[in-house]
Design an enzyme around this catalytic site. Structure first.
Site, PDB file in Angstrom:
ATOM      1  N   HIS A  62      -6.704   0.117  60.822  1.00 40.41           N
ATOM      2  CA  HIS A  62      -5.554  -0.128  62.403  1.00 40.41           C
ATOM      3  C   HIS A  62      -6.493   0.184  63.748  1.00 40.41           C
ATOM      4  O   HIS A  62      -5.914  -0.383  64.292  1.00 40.41           O
ATOM      5  CB  HIS A  62      -4.689   1.210  61.772  1.00 40.41           C
ATOM      6  CG  HIS A  62      -5.114   2.553  61.972  1.00 40.41           C
ATOM      7  ND1 HIS A  62      -5.229   3.247  61.269  1.00 40.41           N
ATOM      8  CD2 HIS A  62      -4.827   3.131  62.835  1.00 40.41           C
ATOM      9  CE1 HIS A  62      -5.293   4.503  61.117  1.00 40.41           C
ATOM     10  NE2 HIS A  62      -5.167   4.389  62.171  1.00 40.41           N
ATOM     11  N   ASP A 112      -7.464   1.580  54.028  1.00 45.41           N
ATOM     12  CA  ASP A 112      -7.051   1.115  55.510  1.00 45.41           C
ATOM     13  C   ASP A 112      -8.431   0.863  55.852  1.00 45.41           C
ATOM     14  O   ASP A 112      -8.689   2.193  56.630  1.00 45.41           O
ATOM     15  CB  ASP A 112      -6.368   2.433  56.459  1.00 45.41           C
ATOM     16  CG  ASP A 112      -5.871   2.383  56.730  1.00 45.41           C
ATOM     17  OD1 ASP A 112      -6.724   1.450  57.869  1.00 45.41           O
ATOM     18  OD2 ASP A 112      -5.712   3.198  57.886  1.00 45.41           O
ATOM     19  N   SER A 125      -8.960   8.711  63.172  1.00 43.35           N
ATOM     20  CA  SER A 125      -9.020   7.469  62.884  1.00 43.35           C
ATOM     21  C   SER A 125     -10.132   7.074  62.769  1.00 43.35           C
ATOM     22  O   SER A 125     -11.239   6.491  63.465  1.00 43.35           O
ATOM     23  CB  SER A 125      -8.318   6.456  63.072  1.00 43.35           C
ATOM     24  OG  SER A 125      -6.337   7.149  62.855  1.00 43.35           O
TER      25      SER A 125
HETATM   26  N1  ARG Z   1      -0.360   6.957  61.418  1.00 47.97           N
HETATM   27  C1  ARG Z   1      -2.158   6.654  61.713  1.00 47.97           C
HETATM   28  C2  ARG Z   1      -2.387   6.807  62.733  1.00 47.97           C
HETATM   29  O1  ARG Z   1      -2.221   7.943  63.649  1.00 47.97           O
HETATM   30  C3  ARG Z   1      -1.628   5.027  61.580  1.00 47.97           C
HETATM   31  C4  ARG Z   1      -1.427   4.250  61.214  1.00 47.97           C
HETATM   32  C5  ARG Z   1      -1.401   2.711  61.533  1.00 47.97           C
HETATM   33  N2  ARG Z   1       0.032   2.454  61.156  1.00 47.97           N
HETATM   34  C6  ARG Z   1       1.119   2.309  60.726  1.00 47.97           C
HETATM   35  N3  ARG Z   1       1.822   1.403  59.892  1.00 47.97           N
HETATM   36  N4  ARG Z   1       1.226   2.218  62.418  1.00 47.97           N
HETATM   37  O2  ARG Z   1      -3.749   7.368  62.682  1.00 47.97           O
END
Ligand code: ARG
Length: 718
Positions: A86, A231, A653
């Site tokens: 991501h 991911d 992330s």
């Molecule tokens: N929740 C994750 C974060 O903020 C990001 C995931 C991105 N994926 C998604 N399905 N929008 O780091």
């Protein structure tokens, strides 16, 4: 009785400091002082100097700020890095077309010449962080003293401090050729560090799994455990022949980092030491209950606006894979915050976050007022913040309503891209016709991720949203009788007439004069929106200083109040370290979540009819044959994701999850639903960081993706 009370208090303190062991986004230069002992007690075998050193190569040299919003780490001596899928998402999307859809289908560069440059993507290495609070503070004191008779003493001192900051920055740049330097503040402006870093701008896409794996579970699983998302994505940093930053050139060579991470295939056990280094973006742990309440109020309306806009995007995306590709990144980033804010509200209610914050503030007030000197320094802090927040509440709300609704009409961005290019280019040239063509070219690039029908639907919906939720003042009367107009008719006309509403119109407008283009319907809308946003931000200016003062005093007070405990400042996109252990949790009574998931869970979740839960046939075959090779756990299964109780937030992330020897065991990629208020308060029992197991990453790269050749440049410990 009294003695018992103090004994109880001591026990309670001891217990709470044990609970606090996992909380904290710690600052690297302070590890020795604040954390080394506690880390060793948890099983860490590294010294603080091995993690962060300004003289020798250390772990921090392997960690980069990726694209300004994520973290990545070097995993080879030849510039190879790994981050989240991501995090690579927008770069991969920008390289993709319906014919070469790397986002959807995945990609692996089988040779170096197939690695794809990503324009605009950069990575930044941290050089050093130096505390300059004292020198700035001493200068300020001195200047105030020297000018004590002047009415302008404050302003003179401000200017002297600003000038010292400039010269510290210049000196640092001169001492570190090729580097950048900034002074960043911490603890609500109470502490200042000089940060030296180096940015590389030739970053190339090496490979990623298809979206079905890299984003497995999609928005449904996002922010939740149990998780099975693979991911990750890989890129390579390129440098000039001297290993220094260089703009993209085919002659550039793979960058040789001062440090890259060794990768462990040994897996993790519940209770193992784990730590994470990276670039957490923003937290609100030094904000007051009033600030938090106001923040949740703004999020509330933003969620409503996004619900409407996302539904329009999704309608287009589900119709046509080409539209899905255009909106993939816009949708994912909108929906990520949208779901986070909703979870945050639920967690605020359930965990009584505001109430607990108010309790803390009551204790703070009591502490501050119990001493004359303290009362003078901190006694008014909370009231100052409260007054400013009260004054800013409505203008901020209006700002949110507008910026989450009509300001999202994409033709506005297209127009601004045009107008900004014009104003920059006219400063350099007076060939208006060339300037106009250049600006139209730049504007037209934005149509790559633009579908006319979807944009029409979004525009109608967003105008309606503003009429419903905005105050009359925020209505855009420049485009008609806003309270009564037919938005569908307006939007149809807009898309017929505006040069900035479609690629066809833009081409047809090539011969229109600059002046004519500046009075285009998109220009009228854009300027009206912009003026209102300016007005609301202007409405906040009067209390800005009060807010800054109160916040600064509050943080300073908290630091003095808790001066015997180790402390860490709010996240601010500077490198931090968090440590704890691999750990299961109980989301609710009677339920225990194990600390890891396996490939079996991917198959359990499979749903060929649901875009978010498709499983590629190649992976099913590997699963059926249980062909996991060296990536299988000792239990014979392929582990996919695991949990730690480390303290992270957005920006972390892609961060490396490291074992007690500093080897890479996974990548941090998410937080869990039960503790979505974590940016404000850490919840030791509930808060977990969701990580993808590095063995799943390498399995997908090697056995599924066929890119096993990359293993040759990695340092793997088995
Ligand atoms: N929740 C994750 C974060 O903020 C990001 C995931 C991105 N994926 C998604 N399905 N929008 O780091």
């Amino acid at each position: 009785m009294k003695r018992h009370l103090s004994l109880l208090a001591a026990l309670f303190l001891a217990a709470s400091s044990i609970l606090r062991a996992d909380e904290g986004m710690w600052m690297l230069p302070l590890l020795q002082k604040m954390n080394a002992q506690a880390m060793a007690d948890l099983g860490c075998r590294l010294t603080a100097e091995q993690i962060y050193s300004i003289n020798n190569s250390s772990l921090k040299d392997a960690i980069v700020h990726f694209g300004g919003g994520c973290t990545a780490e070097m995993i080879s001596g030849e510039g190879l890095l790994v981050t989240n899928h991501h995090c690579g998402y927008s770069g991969i999307q920008s390289l993709s077309t319906p014919e070469h859809n790397y986002l959807e289908d995945g990609y692996w560069a089988m040779t170096r010449d197939k690695e794809l440059p990503v324009p605009g993507l950069s990575v930044t290495f941290l050089g050093s962080m130096t505390d300059v609070t004292d020198i700035l503070g001493k200068l300020r004191e001195q200047v105030l003293k020297d000018n004590r008779k002047s009415d302008d003493a404050e302003a003179i001192a401000d200017e002297a401090v600003a000038s010292l900051k400039r010269s510290l920055i210049e000196q640092a740049k001169a001492d570190n050729p090729g580097s950048d330097a900034v002074i960043t503040s911490f603890y609500n402006e109470n502490v200042h560090y000089l940060i030296v870093s180096k940015t590389y701008r030739d970053v190339r896409f090496v490979g990623a799994p298809p979206a079905s794996l890299g984003k497995f579970g999609g928005e449904t699983d996002n922010w939740e455990w149990p998780r099975h998302t693979c991911d990750f994505s890989m890129f390579r940093v390129y440098a000039g022949a001297d290993n220094q930053p260089s703009a993209y050139s085919p002659d550039n060579v793979p960058y040789v980092p001062a440090r890259s991470l060794r990768i462990s295939l040994k897996g993790v056990q519940d209770g193992d030491f784990a730590m994470i280094m990276g670039y957490p973006g923003r937290t609100q742990r030094f904000q007051t209950a009033d600030q938090l309440e106001s923040m949740m109020y703004q999020y509330g309306v933003a969620v409503k606006a996004r619900t409407v806009r996302q539904a329009e995007m999704l309608k287009g995306m589900e119709k046509d894979p080409a539209i899905r590709l255009k909106y993939a990144n816009k949708y994912a980033s909108s929906s990520n915050a949208w779901k986070k804010w909703q979870g945050e509200q639920l967690a605020f209610d359930k965990l009584k976050v505001i109430e607990r914050e108010r309790e803390k503030e009551a204790q703070f007030r009591a502490w501050a007022s119990s001493d004359r000197k303290r009362a003078k320094k901190y006694g008014a802090a909370l009231d100052k913040v409260s007054e400013a927040v009260g004054a800013q509440r409505l203008p901020r709300y209006e700002m949110y309503v507008l910026s989450e609704s009509v300001a999202r009409i994409a033709a506005i961005d297209v127009f601004f891209e045009f107008a900004e290019t014009v104003s920059e280019a006219l400063a350099e040239s007076d060939d208006t016709s060339a300037v106009r063509q250049l600006a139209l070219d730049k504007a037209s690039a934005l149509f790559k991720d633009y579908d006319v029908q979807t944009e029409k639907d979004i525009a109608v919906a967003m105008l309606g949203f503003l009429r419903e939720y905005g105050s009359r003042e925020s209505w855009i009367d420049e485009i008609g009788d806003f309270g009564n107009m037919d938005f569908s008719a307006y939007v149809e006309r807009f898309f017929e007439e505006s040069a900035f509403a479609s690629p066809e119109n833009l081409e047809a407008a090539r011969t229109r004069s600059l002046r004519d283009l500046m009075s285009d319907p998109a220009a009228i809308l854009a300027i009206a929106v912009y003026e209102r946003l300016e007005k609301y931000s202007g409405d906040c200016v009067g209390t800005r200083q009060l807010l800054e003062e109160g916040s600064k005093e509050f943080a300073a007070g908290l630091l003095e109040w808790k001066k015997d405990e180790p402390s860490y400042p709010d996240a601010n996109s500077t490198m931090r370290l968090t440590y704890g252990t691999v750990k299961s949790y109980s989301p609710r009574d009677g339920v225990l979540y194990r600390h890891y998931t396996t490939l079996n869970g991917v198959m359990e979740k499979e749903d060929p009819d649901n875009y978010e839960f498709r499983v590629p046939s190649g992976l099913k075959a590997l699963h059926e044959a249980r062909d996991y090779g060296q990536y299988a756990d000792a239990d014979g299964e392929l582990h996919t994701c695991f949990l730690t109780n480390c303290d992270i937030t957005g920006g972390n992330s892609g961060s490396p999850v490291l074992n007690a020897d500093g080897e890479l065991i996974g990548l941090a990629f998410d937080g869990n639903w039960e503790s979505m208020s974590s940016d404000v308060m850490f919840e030791p029992e509930l808060q977990r960081c969701i990580c993808v197991d590095i063995r799943y990453v390498l399995f997908i790269m090697d056995k599924f993706g066929g890119a096993g050749h990359l293993l040759d440049e990695m340092n793997i410990s088995r």
